[in-house]
Design an enzyme around this catalytic site. Structure first.
Site, PDB file in Angstrom:
ATOM      1  CG  ASP A 126      -2.771  -6.059   0.159  1.00 22.25           C
ATOM      2  OD1 ASP A 126      -2.225  -7.174   0.117  1.00 22.25           O
ATOM      3  OD2 ASP A 126      -2.937  -5.427   1.209  1.00 22.25           O
ATOM      4  CG  ASP A 140      -2.907 -11.479   2.067  1.00 24.43           C
ATOM      5  OD1 ASP A 140      -1.800 -11.675   2.599  1.00 24.43           O
ATOM      6  OD2 ASP A 140      -3.313 -10.346   1.744  1.00 24.43           O
TER       7      ASP A 140
END
Length: 163
Positions: A126, A140
């Site tokens: 991330d 995402d």
């Protein structure tokens, strides 16, 4: 007895190929950013106002759910979900609207990118950080936006069918 045949609409092959290419392009964009983030961001986050860049890793799924589960179960579950989305795209592509196909391609591209990233070590990279929301990645964003669009289109279709 012979197996039933299905007649593909003209352009079905091109439509499927185009949507799969879109999903691959989106997955490639996210995987490229993940590779960049792993090289550029360790120990040096980049502040960007409401959205900054900071390296983080998530061994679970959304919001670190199932982070303590064995990695192989998370990989298997996300792989099954990704295959299901791919099958839905393949099946509906010939007759679906452009928005519906694009939404499925976004979900598939995001899911595939996260699956490819997760497979080697059981965790997802991330890099998008807000400070008030868990750190996330572009895949995402594709999954959430595509999913919301699918819900909106389904709701609109249901309402139209009722009238």
């Amino acid at each position: 007895m012979t197996a039933p045949t299905t007649t593909a609409r003209p352009g079905a092959r091109a439509r499927r190929a185009g949507l799969l290419a879109l999903a691959a392009l989106l997955a490639t964009a996210d995987l490229g950013l993940k590779a960049w983030a792993e090289q550029a961001l360790p120990g040096s986050p980049i502040e960007g106002g409401p959205l900054g860049l900071e390296l983080a890793f998530n061994s679970g799924v959304a919001f670190s759910f199932a982070a303590d589960a064995p990695a192989w179960t998370v990989v298997a579950a996300t792989g099954l979900i990704t295959l299901t989305v791919a099958a839905a795209l393949w099946r509906t592509a010939p007759g679906a609207s452009r928005l519906w196909g694009g939404a499925l391609a976004a979900v598939l591209g995001g899911a595939a990118a996260n699956l490819i990233d997760r497979a080697p070590d059981g965790r997802v990279t991330d890099y998008l950080h807000t400070g008030w929301w868990p750190t996330f990645n572009l895949a995402d964003v594709f999954i959430v936006c595509g999913g919301l669009l699918i819900v909106a289109l389904s709701w609109r279709t249901d309402r139209q069918a009722a009238t």
